[in-house]
Design a protein around this motif. Structure first.
Motif, mmCIF file in Angstrom:
data_model
loop_
_atom_site.group_PDB
_atom_site.id
_atom_site.type_symbol
_atom_site.label_atom_id
_atom_site.label_comp_id
_atom_site.label_asym_id
_atom_site.label_seq_id
_atom_site.Cartn_x
_atom_site.Cartn_y
_atom_site.Cartn_z
ATOM 1 N N ASN A 163 53.073 -53.851 -115.385
ATOM 2 C CA ASN A 163 52.858 -53.254 -116.702
ATOM 3 C C ASN A 163 51.405 -52.905 -116.985
ATOM 4 O O ASN A 163 51.117 -52.183 -117.953
ATOM 5 C CB ASN A 163 53.359 -54.199 -117.805
ATOM 6 N N ASN A 164 50.493 -53.416 -116.181
ATOM 7 C CA ASN A 164 49.071 -53.210 -116.457
ATOM 8 C C ASN A 164 48.384 -52.264 -115.483
ATOM 9 O O ASN A 164 47.155 -52.233 -115.394
ATOM 10 C CB ASN A 164 48.351 -54.553 -116.501
ATOM 11 N N GLU A 165 49.184 -51.467 -114.793
ATOM 12 C CA GLU A 165 48.597 -50.476 -113.888
ATOM 13 C C GLU A 165 47.724 -49.482 -114.658
ATOM 14 O O GLU A 165 46.688 -49.022 -114.169
ATOM 15 C CB GLU A 165 49.701 -49.733 -113.132
ATOM 16 N N PHE A 166 48.127 -49.144 -115.881
ATOM 17 C CA PHE A 166 47.354 -48.187 -116.685
ATOM 18 C C PHE A 166 45.963 -48.724 -117.018
ATOM 19 O O PHE A 166 44.997 -47.957 -117.115
ATOM 20 C CB PHE A 166 48.115 -47.841 -117.974
ATOM 21 N N LYS A 167 45.849 -50.032 -117.188
ATOM 22 C CA LYS A 167 44.525 -50.623 -117.449
ATOM 23 C C LYS A 167 43.650 -50.533 -116.193
ATOM 24 O O LYS A 167 42.482 -50.134 -116.253
ATOM 25 C CB LYS A 167 44.665 -52.090 -117.846
ATOM 26 N N ARG A 168 44.229 -50.928 -115.072
ATOM 27 C CA ARG A 168 43.439 -50.949 -113.831
ATOM 28 C C ARG A 168 42.961 -49.545 -113.448
ATOM 29 O O ARG A 168 41.891 -49.386 -112.856
ATOM 30 C CB ARG A 168 44.251 -51.568 -112.700
ATOM 31 N N ALA A 169 43.772 -48.529 -113.787
ATOM 32 C CA ALA A 169 43.386 -47.149 -113.469
ATOM 33 C C ALA A 169 42.130 -46.735 -114.223
ATOM 34 O O ALA A 169 41.446 -45.783 -113.825
ATOM 35 C CB ALA A 169 44.534 -46.201 -113.797
ATOM 36 N N ASP A 193 42.297 -49.201 -102.289
ATOM 37 C CA ASP A 193 43.071 -49.987 -101.319
ATOM 38 C C ASP A 193 44.545 -50.115 -101.701
ATOM 39 O O ASP A 193 45.390 -50.398 -100.861
ATOM 40 C CB ASP A 193 42.442 -51.381 -101.234
ATOM 41 N N ARG A 194 44.859 -49.913 -102.991
ATOM 42 C CA ARG A 194 46.244 -50.059 -103.471
ATOM 43 C C ARG A 194 46.514 -48.958 -104.493
ATOM 44 O O ARG A 194 46.064 -49.017 -105.620
ATOM 45 C CB ARG A 194 46.447 -51.440 -104.123
ATOM 46 N N ARG A 195 47.274 -47.967 -104.097
ATOM 47 C CA ARG A 195 47.438 -46.762 -104.916
ATOM 48 C C ARG A 195 48.860 -46.684 -105.450
ATOM 49 O O ARG A 195 49.727 -46.055 -104.851
ATOM 50 C CB ARG A 195 47.078 -45.533 -104.098
ATOM 51 N N TYR A 196 49.059 -47.330 -106.555
ATOM 52 C CA TYR A 196 50.375 -47.326 -107.199
ATOM 53 C C TYR A 196 50.396 -46.289 -108.322
ATOM 54 O O TYR A 196 49.373 -46.044 -108.961
ATOM 55 C CB TYR A 196 50.685 -48.699 -107.774
ATOM 56 N N PRO A 197 51.563 -45.692 -108.576
ATOM 57 C CA PRO A 197 51.658 -44.809 -109.749
ATOM 58 C C PRO A 197 51.489 -45.620 -111.029
ATOM 59 O O PRO A 197 51.852 -46.794 -111.077
ATOM 60 C CB PRO A 197 53.072 -44.221 -109.632
ATOM 61 N N ILE A 198 50.953 -44.997 -112.052
ATOM 62 C CA ILE A 198 50.833 -45.666 -113.346
ATOM 63 C C ILE A 198 52.200 -45.721 -114.023
ATOM 64 O O ILE A 198 52.596 -46.730 -114.594
ATOM 65 C CB ILE A 198 49.806 -44.935 -114.234
#
Length: 535
Positions: free
Chosen positions: A504-510, A526-531
Motif C-alpha cells: 500500500n505504500n509504493e506511492f510513498k516510496r516512489a 533495484d526493485r521496480r514495482y508498479p504504484i
C-alpha cells in the motif's frame, strides 16, 4: 601444453574513483596513475570497468557526443602513455552497435579491444538496454605470458571462462564495477576462486571505488593464484594503486573485514561522494533524539568538517525532555552547528486555520503528520537559504511499511539509511560507539518513538523490529509469498499486515529521495514495482 616461462610480472591495480560523465578528468586521473605506476616499475596498469566514463553511465551512452568524447579521450590516453601497457574500460560504438569494452593501450595506440559478453540485466543493472554482447575472447601476450581479459559479469558465467580454459592462459584479468552489498565480498572471492581453479590460472579481480547515486563501489580488489589461494588484497572504500607481482604472495591483513565496519564505511563513502560530486557545500539533518537521526549525524560527522553540518532540533508539545537533552549531548560530542526551532506556535496556527474544516473531528494521524511536515518545510527552507542538502533519516523498515510522512520526515535530497533495516541501525550505532562514544547511550537504549502524540511508541503500531525486518527481508529480498513466510515461523496476522503495508505504500516510496543500496534488494532502481497494482 603450457610452455615453461619465467613468471614475474609487475602489475599496477588502479582502484580509482571515476566520476560518471567527467571524461576529461577521468582521463587525467588514468594518465596520472599510470605514469606514477610506470615510474615505480609497473609493466601493466589495469583500470576498472568503464573507468573512462564512470559506471553506470546509463542513457549518456545513447548520446553520440558522449561516445565520440570517449573515443577521443581513449586515443589521447594511449598517446600520453606510449611506454607502458594500460587497460582502460570504456564504451565503444562499432558498426552501429554500442559495447561495454576494455582496450589494451601500448606504443601510443589501441592494441586490441574486448567486448563484454555477459550483460547483466537484473537488479540495478540495465546493460541490455544499452550494450550489445561481445562474441570473441581477448588474449594478449606479455613477456611470454598469455593473459585473458574479462569484464565483471563474464567471470560469473561458465561460458567465457570455458573459452579461456581452452586457451590455457596464465593470467585472467577481470575488470569490474561491482556494487557493494553486505557480504558480497565473500561471494566475489568464491566466484573468482572457482574461476582460478577451473582455468588453472592466476586471476586478478580489480574493482571500482566510489559512490554513484544509489550505488556504492567498495574496491577491495584482490588476486587469487592458480592454486586458488588469495595472494593479494587491496583496501576497501578508498582509492589505491597497488603494484604487485601477480606470481608472488603478499602479506594480507583481513582484520578490517567485518560486516558492521564495512557497512559503516560504505555509507560514509556513499554520503561523501553524493554530496561532493553534486557540489553541495553543507548538509542539514533533522535531529529528533532518536537513533536514526543520531546515526546519520554520526556518519556525517565522520565524513565532513563539523562547520559544514547543521543539526536542527524542532520540538513540539509531544517531544520528551529526554529527546532534547540527549540531542544536546550529541551536539556536544560532535561540535556541529545546532539550531533549536520550537514548532509549537506553527502547529497551533495550522490547527487554528483548519479548525472549521476539521470541526468535530478527533486528533489523529492528520495532526501527527502536520508536525512532521512543518519540520520538513523548515529543514528545506534552511537548506535553500544556505545552499545545503537535507539528509533524510528514514530507515528501510519505516520506508517499507510507510511509517514515514510524505513531505514530512521523508524530505531531503539523499536518504542515507533508506536501505538500512532498523536492526542494522542499532548494530551500526553500537559499532560506531566502539570506536568512540559519540551517540549517547540513552538514545540507543530508549524505545523508538515518533513523538507525534502522547505516549507513542513504534512497537504499538508495528511488530517488534526483529520480526518486522525479517518479514521485510523474506518478502522484498527473497520474494517469498505470504504462505511461505508464515511457514518460516511468523504469525499469519503479522505477515499479512506487513505485506499489505508494503504494497500500500509504493506511492510513498516512489516520491522518496534516493539512498544507497546495501542489501540484496533495495527500494528504488533495484526493485521496480508498479504504484497502482493488485496482487
Amino acid at each position: 601444453m603450457r610452455v615453461a616461462v619465467t613468471k614475474t610480472m609487475k602489475i599496477a591495480l588502479a582502484q580509482i574513483n571515476s566520476f560518471v560523465g567527467d571524461i576529461e578528468n577521468n582521463s587525467i586521473l588514468i594518465i596520472k596513475r599510470a605514469t606514477e605506476a610506470a615510474e615505480n616499475g609497473a609493466e601493466l596498469v589495469i583500470t576498472p570497468e568503464l573507468s573512462l566514463c564512470g559506471y553506470p553511465p546509463e542513457d549518456l551512452v545513447l548520446r553520440e557526443d558522449f561516445l565520440k568524447a570517449c573515443s577521443k579521450s581513449l586515443t589521447r590516453i594511449a598517446q600520453a602513455l606510449p611506454s607502458i601497457k594500460v587497460i582502460v574500460g570504456h564504451p565503444l560504438k562499432k558498426g552501429g552497435k554500442i559495447y561495454n569494452a576494455a582496450s589494451l593501450l601500448f606504443n601510443g595506440k589501441i592494441q586490441g579491444t574486448y567486448f563484454k559478453k555477459i550483460l547483466p540485466n537484473y537488479g540495478v543493472f540495465d546493460e541490455n538496454r544499452y550494450f550489445e554482447p561481445g562474441e570473441k575472447e581477448f588474449i594478449f601476450k606479455h613477456k611470454s605470458l598469455k593473459i585473458g581479459l574479462l569484464i565483471c559479469e563474464d567471470a560469473w558465467s561458465l561460458s567465457p571462462s570455458k573459452l579461456l580454459k581452452k586457451k590455457l592462459v596464465d593470467v585472467i584479468i577481470v575488470v569490474n564495477a561491482s556494487p557493494y552489498e553486505i557480504e558480497k565480498y565473500d561471494a566475489r572471492v568464491k566466484i573468482i576462486t572457482k574461476l582460478a581453479k577451473e582455468t588453472k590460472s592466476s586471476v586478478i579481480y580489480l574493482n571500482a571505488i566510489g559512490g554513484q547515486d544509489e550505488l556504492i563501489f567498495d574496491g577491495g580488489s584482490f588476486v587469487v593464484n592458480k592454486q586458488a589461494k588469495l595472494t593479494h588484497q587491496l583496501s576497501f572504500f578508498k582509492e589505491e594503486t597497488a603494484i604487485i607481482d601477480v606470481f608472488l604472495k603478499a602479506n594480507i591483513n583481513n582484520t578490517f573485514y567485518n560486516k558492521e565496519a564495512h557497512l559503516y564505511e560504505a555509507l560514509k563513502l556513499g554520503l561523501r561522494d553524493y554530496v561532493v560530486k553534486n557540489n553541495f557545500k553543507s548538509i542539514f539533518i533533522g535531529l529528533s533524539g532518536g537513533i536514526d537521526s543520531a546515526l546519520v549525524l554520526a556518519l556525517a560527522n565522520d565524513v565532513f568538517d563539523k562547520r559544514d553540518i547543521t543539526a536542527v532540533m524542532m520540538p513540539s508539545e509531544f517531544t520528551a525532555k529526554i529527546s532534547i537533552i540527549e540531542s544536546r549531548k550529541m551536539i556536544k560530542n560532535t561540535g556541529v552547528n545546532y539550531k533549536e526551532i520550537d514548532i509549537q506556535s506553527i502547529f497551533k496556527l495550522f490547527r487554528k486555520t483548519l479548525s472549521s474544516e476539521f470541526k468535530n473531528k478527533p486528533f489523529d494521524t492528520t495532526e501527527e503528520n502536520l508536525q512532521a511536515r512543518i519540520r520538513g518545510v523548515l529543514l528545506m527552507a534552511l537548506s535553500n537559504k544556505f545552499s545545503g542538502l537535507v539528509i533524510s533519516t528514514s530507515n528501510k523498515s519505516e520506508t517499507a511499511v510507510g511509517y514515514t510522512t510524505l513531505y514530512g520526515d521523508m524530505v531531503g535530497g539523499f536518504a542515507l539509511l533508506k536501505d538500512v533495516p532498523k536492526t542494522w541501525v542499532y548494530k551500526l550505532a553500537h559499532y560506531r560507539n566502539s570506536i568512540s562514544n559519540i551517540i549517547p547511550n540513552e538514545i540507543i537504549k530508549r524505545p523508538p518513538t515518533a513523538e507525534l502524540r502522547h505516549d507513542q511508541l513504534d512497537q504499538n503500531s508495528l511488530p517488534k523490529y526483529e520480526i518486522l525486518d525479517k518479514i521485510i527481508e523474506l518478502y522484498i529480498e527473497k520474494d517469498l509469498d505470504i504462505a511461505s513466510i508464515v511457514k518460516e515461523g511468523f504469525s499469519s496476522k503479522n505477515v499479512n499486515r506487513v505485506v499489505k503495508l508494503i504494497n500500500n505504500n509504493e506511492f510513498k516510496r516512489a516520491q522518496s529521495p534516493i539512498g544507497p543500496k546495501i542489501t540484496h534488494r533495495a527500494f528504488g532502481k533495484d526493485r521496480r514495482y508498479p504504484i497502482t497494482f493488485k496482487h
